[in-house]
Design an enzyme around this catalytic site. Structure first.
Site, mmCIF file in Angstrom:
data_model
loop_
_atom_site.group_PDB
_atom_site.id
_atom_site.type_symbol
_atom_site.label_atom_id
_atom_site.label_comp_id
_atom_site.label_asym_id
_atom_site.label_seq_id
_atom_site.Cartn_x
_atom_site.Cartn_y
_atom_site.Cartn_z
ATOM 1 N N HIS A 134 -3.658 -0.668 1.928
ATOM 2 C CA HIS A 134 -3.677 -0.014 0.617
ATOM 3 C C HIS A 134 -4.228 1.410 0.728
ATOM 4 C CE1 HIS A 134 -4.020 0.668 -3.586
ATOM 5 N NE2 HIS A 134 -5.138 0.030 -3.846
ATOM 6 N N CYS A 163 -5.490 4.652 -7.869
ATOM 7 C CA CYS A 163 -4.577 3.905 -7.005
ATOM 8 C C CYS A 163 -3.192 3.748 -7.615
ATOM 9 C CB CYS A 163 -5.151 2.550 -6.608
ATOM 10 S SG CYS A 163 -5.664 1.512 -7.985
#
Length: 376
Positions: free
Chosen positions: A329, A86
């Site tokens: 996200h 991420c």
């Protein structure tokens, strides 16, 4: 100030949508190509030396090259995909800045992911995610790790819910003021961020059940969503910028650090410290701080470690337009999205002189980039 060697002159992103919702029929490459095409157009179609895109999952192969071709950049433009989970989008910007510093003139860098392709996977009930660490090391899922970090550091459920409510409220207010309009690239018929909720206050958030442990404090309400989307920036050399100066962000430094795989959410803070020390800038000089909001617990662990209070004294300093808890996200895109946020705050709205973007990464890594506003 002399001409910096590397500058961000444009920053764009698609809307972010929850997995399985508005962008679920596209896959990851169409949003990535849309953002690249928008940046290329903003640059007036000038030659691009390379494309660096990060993703945590992706369709396999060199998706950055495929996206560059789909964006119409032409077969002469190469591309490479990077994976720091991420933190991939922010790491792609770090790599792109290094390429420009080494002689390239124009590099497009950012990230993308389609969480829709991974619903039920990535640690859920479907295909298991790739390992963050080898046998012999802890390898927790990010949610339980955030819960454990909150318990270890005494970060209460009340604080997490307050931060999550703030993220939604700030994102809703920013959208209402039109603050996202200049950065958004419509894709798949979607031209706005559908996720932020105007009535998700602490009272409503208190009703959410613990998501990862019977008596835990991390819930679906104070966490990000699995999302689809893409974000990227245009990096240019000082000589290219000097030929046609525009308001920009100079990349002062970009770093990555390793940390404890058992405490992945804690690694952003040491990355910020290292980046600021390398840039020779004190945190008290930094007026804009953007941290990827995977979990409120993880953000608060970082801000506590840095001595920042995002729901108090530093309310207008830390992510004042909301973040991933509200917006979503898309793993590989989120690190680039925080640089898009800095560009909006510091360049489009002539905000603070210095800014820092940071991300904590599965497996115990942290990425941070320090930027400085440069006026034309």
């Amino acid at each position: 100030m002399s001409v910096p060697p590397v500058l961000v002159v444009a920053a764009r992103r698609t809307p972010f949508a929850d997995a399985g919702r508005e962008l679920s029929g596209l896959g990851p490459l169409e949003p990535a190509a849309a953002v690249l095409a928008a940046l290329h157009g903003e640059l007036g179609g000038c030659p691009v030396d390379d494309v660096v895109l990060g993703s945590a999952t992706g369709p396999g192969g060199d998706a950055a090259r495929v996206a560059a071709l789909a964006a119409g950049l032409g077969p002469a433009v190469p591309g490479v995909r990077v994976d720091r989970q991420c933190g991939s989008g922010l790491d792609a910007i770090r790599v792109g800045a290094a390429l420009v510093a080494q002689g390239e003139d124009v590099v497009l860098a950012g990230g993308f992911d389609a969480g829709s392709a991974e619903v039920g996977g990535y640690g859920g009930a479907g295909v298991r995610r790739a390992a963050f660490a080898p046998p012999g090391y802890p390898d927790p899922e990010m949610g339980p790790a955030a819960d454990a970090l909150a318990a270890e550091l005494g970060i209460t459920r009340r604080r997490q819910d307050a931060y999550a409510a703030r993220s939604h409220a700030r994102a809703v207010a920013a959208a209402a003021r039109g603050e996202f309009a200049a950065e958004l690239v419509p894709v798949g018929g979607l031209a706005h961020d559908p996720r932020p909720r105007s009535r998700l206050d602490t009272g409503r958030l208190a009703r959410f059940r613990p998501a990862f442990a019977p008596h835990g404090s991390v819930t679906a309400g104070n966490s990000c969503s699995v999302s689809d989307g893409a974000a990227a920036v245009a990096l240019v050399s000082g000589r290219t910028w000097a030929a046609r100066p525009v308001p920009a962000l100079a990349v002062r430094t970009a770093v990555v650090v390793g940390g404890d795989p058992a405490r992945p959410g804690a690694a952003a803070a040491p990355a910020v410290r290292k980046a600021l020390a390398r840039a020779g800038i004190g945190l008290d000089e930094v007026g804009a701080v953007e941290i990827v909001e995977a979990f409120a617990a993880q953000v608060l662990a970082c801000t506590d470690a840095l001595g920042l209070d995002p729901t108090g004294a530093d309310d207008d300093r830390v992510s004042p337009q909301g973040g991933a808890i509200a917006l979503g996200h898309p793993w590989g895109a989120s690190g680039a999205a925080v640089v898009v946020r800095l560009f909006a705050r510091m360049v489009r709205h002539r905000g603070p002189r210095y800014g820092v973007a940071a991300c904590a990464v599965g497996g115990g890594q942290g990425v941070a980039v320090v930027v400085e506003r440069v006026d034309a």
